[in-house]
Design a protein around this motif. Structure first.
Motif, mmCIF file in Angstrom:
data_model
loop_
_atom_site.group_PDB
_atom_site.id
_atom_site.type_symbol
_atom_site.label_atom_id
_atom_site.label_comp_id
_atom_site.label_asym_id
_atom_site.label_seq_id
_atom_site.Cartn_x
_atom_site.Cartn_y
_atom_site.Cartn_z
ATOM 1 N N GLU A 73 0.833 -1.195 0.000
ATOM 2 C CA GLU A 73 0.000 0.000 0.000
ATOM 3 C C GLU A 73 0.864 1.240 0.000
ATOM 4 N N GLY A 74 0.237 2.380 -0.311
ATOM 5 C CA GLY A 74 0.914 3.670 -0.218
ATOM 6 C C GLY A 74 2.155 3.719 -1.085
ATOM 7 N N ASN A 75 3.274 4.014 -0.466
ATOM 8 C CA ASN A 75 4.540 4.165 -1.182
ATOM 9 C C ASN A 75 4.996 2.873 -1.848
ATOM 10 N N PHE A 76 4.426 1.744 -1.415
ATOM 11 C CA PHE A 76 4.884 0.442 -1.882
ATOM 12 C C PHE A 76 3.832 -0.257 -2.748
ATOM 13 N N GLN A 82 6.103 2.180 -10.590
ATOM 14 C CA GLN A 82 5.379 3.028 -9.636
ATOM 15 C C GLN A 82 6.068 3.059 -8.271
ATOM 16 N N ILE A 83 6.564 1.906 -7.830
ATOM 17 C CA ILE A 83 7.283 1.874 -6.554
ATOM 18 C C ILE A 83 8.559 2.705 -6.645
ATOM 19 N N ARG A 84 9.263 2.570 -7.767
ATOM 20 C CA ARG A 84 10.469 3.374 -7.971
ATOM 21 C C ARG A 84 10.148 4.859 -7.878
ATOM 22 N N GLN A 85 9.068 5.264 -8.523
ATOM 23 C CA GLN A 85 8.699 6.674 -8.488
ATOM 24 C C GLN A 85 8.293 7.111 -7.089
ATOM 25 N N ILE A 91 10.037 9.294 -0.501
ATOM 26 C CA ILE A 91 11.055 8.926 0.483
ATOM 27 C C ILE A 91 12.375 9.647 0.219
ATOM 28 N N HIS A 92 12.806 9.650 -1.029
ATOM 29 C CA HIS A 92 14.075 10.315 -1.340
ATOM 30 C C HIS A 92 13.971 11.824 -1.155
ATOM 31 N N LEU A 93 12.763 12.348 -1.274
ATOM 32 C CA LEU A 93 12.571 13.779 -1.070
ATOM 33 C C LEU A 93 12.862 14.161 0.388
ATOM 34 N N ILE A 94 12.536 13.268 1.323
ATOM 35 C CA ILE A 94 12.877 13.496 2.731
ATOM 36 C C ILE A 94 14.387 13.649 2.869
ATOM 37 N N LEU A 95 15.109 12.711 2.285
ATOM 38 C CA LEU A 95 16.562 12.689 2.416
ATOM 39 C C LEU A 95 17.206 13.866 1.696
ATOM 40 N N ARG A 96 16.736 14.167 0.501
ATOM 41 C CA ARG A 96 17.294 15.297 -0.249
ATOM 42 C C ARG A 96 17.038 16.619 0.483
ATOM 43 N N ALA A 97 15.863 16.738 1.088
ATOM 44 C CA ALA A 97 15.546 17.972 1.818
ATOM 45 C C ALA A 97 16.488 18.155 2.995
ATOM 46 N N LEU A 98 16.724 17.078 3.741
ATOM 47 C CA LEU A 98 17.621 17.172 4.893
ATOM 48 C C LEU A 98 19.052 17.454 4.445
ATOM 49 N N PRO A 146 19.421 -1.615 0.423
ATOM 50 C CA PRO A 146 19.448 -0.256 0.995
ATOM 51 C C PRO A 146 19.030 0.765 -0.056
ATOM 52 N N GLY A 147 17.757 1.107 -0.047
ATOM 53 C CA GLY A 147 17.195 1.935 -1.112
ATOM 54 C C GLY A 147 17.118 3.406 -0.800
ATOM 55 N N ASP A 148 17.769 3.826 0.269
ATOM 56 C CA ASP A 148 17.608 5.206 0.733
ATOM 57 C C ASP A 148 18.919 5.983 0.750
ATOM 58 N N GLY A 149 19.912 5.527 0.007
ATOM 59 C CA GLY A 149 21.178 6.241 -0.062
ATOM 60 C C GLY A 149 22.186 5.844 0.998
ATOM 61 N N GLY A 150 21.821 4.897 1.863
ATOM 62 C CA GLY A 150 22.719 4.507 2.934
ATOM 63 C C GLY A 150 24.006 3.868 2.454
#
Length: 265
Positions: A73-76, A82-85, A91-98, A146-150
């Motif tokens: 559901e949701g992001n997944f 669609q999941i990639r987008q 999710i990546h917008l959170i990380l890029r913003a920080l 690790p899909g969040d840049g870690g």
């Protein structure tokens, strides 16, 4: 459901991940936009000189919402495209913003920082941890990567060997080990964590604000450019610093043996 609670302490902005019921799970629709809007506002506010990021309740952040992952559901939700987008636009917008914040960030890690939560903490300039904090990048344990840049940021903090050990085993380490490995710079009793972060933030916020932001910029760029480029960037930035009133105040205070009062002019 809103993600961030925002509090102001003089020149410090305290951002609290405010979903204690779900251990501050991230990735609901709109989370990325909320983070971007908040960070853009901080960058525009020259009176803010430091940010503290912490979590409500017992966790810093348990990462992505695994219940939503199971239900797809949701992001997944949707097909692979669609999941990639969803990752790229939320999710990546959170990380890029920080990552885009111009002012120093202190992560006050009050409890578990797992998966995406650990990646988020790693984007801070300084990490301090409660003695109850735990750290893990447990993506492989739930069958994802690790899909969040870690995979980019964690080796730069603790080295490739230790980062690989954490990624490949899915082990979770305690605060003492995190400090030994250089993932955090200090630990505190749980009840002292936020006060310690605020004290550190106040010390940072007492510095000249323009030079402070420029110093953070140089530290971030130093991860990407060669030494000659860094010298050129430093010369140009230093020239701007020399023309500020805060530079004159700092030199005058030093010669007069008093504390400087920096105003951002």
């Amino acid at each position: 459901m809103a993600l961030l609670k925002i509090e102001r302490r003089d020149h410090i902005a305290i951002l609290t991940l405010d979903r204690a019921v779900t251990m501050n799970a991230l990735g609901l629709d709109g989370d990325g936009a909320e983070f971007r809007e908040t960070c853009d506002a901080i960058n525009m506010d020259q009176s803010i000189r430091c940010v503290i990021l912490t979590g409500a309740g017992k966790a810093f952040s348990a990462g992505g919402d695994v219940k939503a992952m199971l239900a797809r559901e949701g992001n997944f939700a949707g097909n692979g495209t669609q999941i990639r987008q969803g990752y790229r636009s939320n999710i990546h917008l959170i990380l890029r913003a920080l990552e885009s914040l111009d002012v120093p960030i202190i992560a006050a890690i009050n409890g578990p920082a797992i998966g995406l939560g650990c990646d988020l903490a790693c984007l801070a300039d300084i990490r301090i941890a409660s003695e109850k904090a735990k750290f893990g990048v447990t993506f492989l344990k739930i069958g994802i990567i690790p899909g969040d840049g870690g995979a980019w940021v964690l080796p730069r903090i603790i080295g490739m060997s230790r980062a690989a050990e954490l990624f490949y085993t899915g082990d979770v380490i305690d605060a003492e080990t995190a400090m030994d490995w250089g993932l955090v710079s200090r630990t505190t009793p749980p009840e002292e964590l936020l006060d310690t972060a605020i004290d550190l933030g106040q010390k940072i916020a007492s510095q000249p604000p323009h030079a402070l932001r420029m110093t953070k910029m140089l530290l971030r760029q130093g991860r990407k450019v060669d030494y000659d480029t860094m010298l050129e960037m430093s010369a140009a930035t230093q020239a701007l610093s020399h023309l500020t009133e805060d530079h004159i105040e700092g030199v005058s205070a030093l010669l007069e043996k008093r504390s400087a009062v920096f105003t951002g002019t």
